[in-house]
Design a protein around this motif. Structure first.
Motif, mmCIF file in Angstrom:
data_model
loop_
_atom_site.group_PDB
_atom_site.id
_atom_site.type_symbol
_atom_site.label_atom_id
_atom_site.label_comp_id
_atom_site.label_asym_id
_atom_site.label_seq_id
_atom_site.Cartn_x
_atom_site.Cartn_y
_atom_site.Cartn_z
ATOM 1 N N GLY A 170 42.048 21.171 74.845
ATOM 2 C CA GLY A 170 42.169 21.123 73.394
ATOM 3 C C GLY A 170 43.355 21.890 72.843
ATOM 4 N N PHE A 171 44.137 22.520 73.702
ATOM 5 C CA PHE A 171 45.268 23.323 73.228
ATOM 6 C C PHE A 171 46.531 22.913 73.995
ATOM 7 C CE2 PHE A 171 41.415 25.660 72.348
ATOM 8 C CZ PHE A 171 41.592 26.014 71.011
ATOM 9 N N ASP A 172 46.966 21.678 73.706
ATOM 10 C CA ASP A 172 48.096 21.107 74.424
ATOM 11 C C ASP A 172 49.404 21.824 74.116
ATOM 12 O OD1 ASP A 172 46.362 19.297 75.531
ATOM 13 O OD2 ASP A 172 46.799 17.708 74.077
ATOM 14 N N GLU A 173 49.469 22.521 72.953
ATOM 15 C CA GLU A 173 50.709 23.213 72.625
ATOM 16 C C GLU A 173 51.045 24.281 73.661
ATOM 17 O OE1 GLU A 173 47.760 23.373 70.948
ATOM 18 O OE2 GLU A 173 47.912 24.854 69.305
ATOM 19 N N ALA A 323 40.194 33.028 72.757
ATOM 20 C CA ALA A 323 41.361 32.935 71.879
ATOM 21 C C ALA A 323 42.349 34.059 72.166
ATOM 22 C CB ALA A 323 40.909 32.970 70.420
ATOM 23 N N ALA A 324 41.852 35.255 72.466
ATOM 24 C CA ALA A 324 42.737 36.386 72.760
ATOM 25 C C ALA A 324 43.523 36.141 74.041
ATOM 26 C CB ALA A 324 41.921 37.670 72.875
ATOM 27 N N VAL A 383 42.387 28.972 65.405
ATOM 28 C CA VAL A 383 42.891 29.334 66.730
ATOM 29 C C VAL A 383 44.293 28.771 66.941
ATOM 30 C CG1 VAL A 383 42.456 29.243 69.207
ATOM 31 C CG2 VAL A 383 40.535 29.451 67.625
ATOM 32 N N HIS A 384 44.556 27.554 66.463
ATOM 33 C CA HIS A 384 45.894 26.991 66.614
ATOM 34 C C HIS A 384 46.918 27.828 65.840
ATOM 35 C CE1 HIS A 384 44.710 23.324 68.761
ATOM 36 N NE2 HIS A 384 43.620 23.335 67.998
ATOM 37 N N LYS A 385 46.543 28.298 64.664
ATOM 38 C CA LYS A 385 47.421 29.190 63.904
ATOM 39 C C LYS A 385 47.648 30.493 64.669
ATOM 40 C CE LYS A 385 47.653 31.683 59.477
ATOM 41 N NZ LYS A 385 46.937 31.965 58.201
ATOM 42 N N LEU A 386 46.579 31.019 65.282
ATOM 43 C CA LEU A 386 46.694 32.243 66.086
ATOM 44 C C LEU A 386 47.731 32.055 67.193
ATOM 45 C CD1 LEU A 386 45.455 35.093 66.944
ATOM 46 C CD2 LEU A 386 43.986 33.751 68.468
ATOM 47 N N LEU A 387 47.674 30.921 67.878
ATOM 48 C CA LEU A 387 48.607 30.675 68.977
ATOM 49 C C LEU A 387 50.033 30.519 68.465
ATOM 50 C CD1 LEU A 387 46.529 28.247 71.234
ATOM 51 C CD2 LEU A 387 46.611 30.743 71.244
ATOM 52 N N ARG A 388 50.196 29.844 67.320
ATOM 53 C CA ARG A 388 51.549 29.703 66.765
ATOM 54 C C ARG A 388 52.118 31.057 66.358
ATOM 55 N NH1 ARG A 388 49.046 25.471 64.027
ATOM 56 N NH2 ARG A 388 49.117 26.651 62.069
ATOM 57 N N LEU A 389 51.289 31.880 65.736
ATOM 58 C CA LEU A 389 51.743 33.221 65.348
ATOM 59 C C LEU A 389 52.143 34.030 66.578
ATOM 60 C CD1 LEU A 389 49.063 34.099 62.627
ATOM 61 C CD2 LEU A 389 51.512 33.775 62.221
#
Length: 671
Positions: A170-173, A323-324, A383-389
């Motif tokens: 779910g987190f292909d980025e 997420a961490a 969570v996607h925002k967390l990863l981008r940040l």
């Protein structure tokens, strides 16, 4: 004998003092004593006087509460501190992670030499912890050291990269960034499960996750339960490797049932340990259980920035841990390495979780309650925002400011508030969290902070109110010293937290104030000052802020925290003369009335002018009772605060017939 022992009256310290130092300070602890440097020389009792003044000032004690029991003329002393706890004393210890945590110097272990009768330092030579084929790494007695000054274990570990076989579903980025070389899914993160099971949750099963475990001998001592307790140094001690830790443990007892975040907020020693592990690149998640329920109740007496409490029960912490781990892998490798080597990764992760709240829409929302709840909901985490940040980070993230409280209001027990012995307004203290309980009768409390030396080029410090009535909170520059800031907090009744989130506005009895470093749009983790109010009482103040009444038997809505105070079954109505001079109070218990002087003495007799003549001192104590039901069965055990005469009678003396307040003198001094 340990260097500190605690009893009902306070604590007793064993201190090894070095006189004629450049300044008076605590330098650490060994197994049997606290080490101190004393500025004064050992002449005419000057060193002892300096030592007593140091503890009286640091712990806000009257000097009479500091007593040197033995060793008045020796470097080795036993000192009694009345009215304090071991946790309060440990909060004074130098924090190696801040003051002297250095990976360039090996930690120390101490062994007792039976011949010399002294403690001798031995250079450690532990094994390096290795990672097994199944992705586990086990702590044992041969690869773990005890750091007596940090009160933490330390071990060395070698963490080779993982073979990247797949990303996170779910987190292909993350896979895209990994392919570009701007993220690293092969970077292995250590995971510590602190509930005692040692199992890796299904959601975290990934080649890049190393499952930390304890050997049987250490597990039998429950060293794998509760707060994180180990620093994981890379081989050669060049840096601490990142750790994500979780627990779902909570504390149950005869009168208490609370989450680990709740119990930690009452323990300054635990907060100092959390500060140490956070600086050592760790982040810790623990469920709040019933201590935080959105739109219902926030029971926490302090908002702990170094611990992320999660809304819900067992298992609510696991999605945050996942997420961490992904956020650490999403960072650009050079940025992550810079944060690791500068001991800022733990603080940075904490900041990212706050910025990634869905309620944080604009950058400045970080400087509001929207980013800083006492407990975090996973459905409010993007969570996607967390990863981008995490991926867009530079390595110029400012660290949180270190709080230094230098002066504060000092309500007096027995006149300003009434509670069990040795209780005051201190609740918790660490470099990044200060908690106070509002007990005294005055409407305002003033806390004076030394403005931190930012020491970070281009950064500014901002103070913001996270929750509470901004009309009752003021930030006032000290008129005599521009390095000091006075934070004035007025009395609050129970209120609903205004977080801007319709799903999360619980009842709260706590004011939260944050100090946040800002640099080029980058924010630090907050340092937080919490002031907790007692719903066990209802107060009435006049328009000019004089206390008129405190009714302890008419509680407000909100959680009555048994760690802070117990029930009192009376009402105090305060009395003033025509010039608004405080004259005492009337205490009502049912149909019974008692009259008190301004000094807190119960009036026994009056003179011909109806002024107090004789009055008794009262002693307040904790009483355990068991109610009887209508069916004449025993009900549950209850605790409350009771009062009794303390066998000390005072006689009031007056200078003239017009004086009404008088001065009390012990009766044995009377003619």
């Amino acid at each position: 004998m340990p260097w500190i022992t605690e009893n009902s009256d306070g604590v007793i310290l064993t201190i090894k003092a070095t006189p004629r130092a450049s300044k008076t300070e605590i330098t650490g602890t060994d197994a049997d004593w606290m080490r101190m440097r004393i500025k004064a020389p050992p002449v005419d009792g000057k060193a002892n006087e300096e030592l007593s003044s140091f503890f009286a000032k640091q712990l806000k004690l009257p000097k009479r509460s500091v007593e040197i029991i033995t060793g008045g003329t020796s470097r080795l002393k036993r000192v009694k501190l009345g009215g304090v706890t071991a946790a309060m004393v440990k909060s004074l210890l130098p924090l190696l992670a801040v003051a002297a945590i250095s990976l360039n110097a090996a930690p120390c272990v101490f062994d007792r030499d039976p011949k010399a009768g002294k403690v001798k330092q031995q250079p450690p030579a532990p094994e390096t912890m290795s990672i097994a084929m199944d992705g586990t790494a086990t702590q044992n007695v041969s690869n773990t050291l005890w750091d007596s000054e940090m009160n933490l274990f330390e071990t060395q570990i070698t963490v080779p990269p993982a073979a990247v076989t797949n990303g996170w579903e779910g987190f292909d980025e993350l896979l895209k960034w990994h392919a570009e070389g701007t993220a690293d899914l092969s970077f292995r993160v250590l995971y510590a499960e602190r509930t005692g099971r040692g199992e890796l949750p299904e959601e975290l099963r990934h080649p890049s996750v190393v499952n930390l475990q304890f050997c049987q001998e250490m597990a039998e001592r429950q060293l794998n339960v509760g707060l994180p307790n180990t620093l994981f140094a890379r081989e050669g001690r060049t840096a601490y490797h990142p750790v994500v830790a979780t627990t779902s443990a909570h504390i149950t007892g005869r009168f208490l049932n609370m989450s680990l975040p709740m119990s930690t907020s009452a323990d300054s020693g635990a907060q100092i340990r959390l500060t140490g592990t956070t600086i050592a690149n760790q982040i810790f998640f623990a469920p709040a259980f019933d201590d935080y329920r959105p739109n219902a109740e926030d029971r926490f007496p302090a908002n702990l920035p170094t611990l992320i409490a999660t809304v819900g029960g067992e298992g609510s912490e696991i999605p945050f841990a996942k997420a961490a781990i992904m956020a650490i892998q999403a960072m650009r490798p050079n940025v992550r390495e810079s944060l690791i080597k500068s001991d800022r990764l733990g603080f940075t992760l904490n900041m990212l979780f706050r910025r990634a709240q869905k309620t944080v829409v604009k950058p400045d929302d970080y400087l509001t309650a929207k980013a800083h709840p006492a407990a975090f909901r996973f459905d409010n985490l993007d969570v996607h925002k967390l990863l981008r940040l995490a991926h867009d980070l530079s390595d110029d993230i400012p660290p949180p400011p270190m709080l230094q409280l230098v002066k504060e209001s000092q309500p007096a027990p027995g006149t300003d508030f009434f509670d069990i012995p040795n209780v005051n307004e201190f609740y918790c203290i660490s470099h990044f969290c200060i908690g106070r309980v509002f007990r005294g009768k005055d409407f305002y409390r003033t806390y004076t902070f030394k403005i931190p030396d930012i020491g970070y080029s281009g950064a500014t410090l901002q103070w913001v109110v996270l929750q509470g009535d901004t009309n009752l909170i003021r930030f006032i520059a000290d008129p005599e010293d521009n390095s000091l800031l006075n934070v004035r907090v007025g009395y609050h009744q129970t209120f609903r937290r205004n977080s801007g989130d319709p799903k999360d506005s619980p009842l709260s009895s706590r004011v939260d104030i944050a100090a946040i470093m800002v640099k080029n749009g980058q924010y630090s983790m907050p340092s937080i000052i919490s002031v907790c109010f007692l719903p066990q009482e209802t107060r009435l103040y006049s328009q000019d802020r004089r206390i008129l009444c405190i009714d302890y038997d008419a509680p407000q809505p909100g959680y009555k925290n048994p760690m802070l105070t117990q029930s009192k079954h009376w009402r105090d109505d305060y009395v003033y003369d025509s010039a608004n001079n405080f004259m005492g109070w009337i205490r009502t218990r049912g149909m019974r009335h008692e009259y008190f002087t301004p000094q807190g003495l119960r009036i026994v007799s009056r003179d011909a002018q109806h002024r107090p003549h004789e009055a008794n001192k009262l002693r307040y104590y904790l009483r355990t009772t068991r109610s009887i039901t209508p069916e004449e069965e025993e009900g549950p055990i209850q605790m409350d605060v009771a009062a009794a005469d303390d066998n000390q009678t005072f006689v009031y003396r007056y200078d003239n017939d017009q004086e009404m307040r008088g001065k009390p003198e012990p009766k044995f001094n009377a003619d």
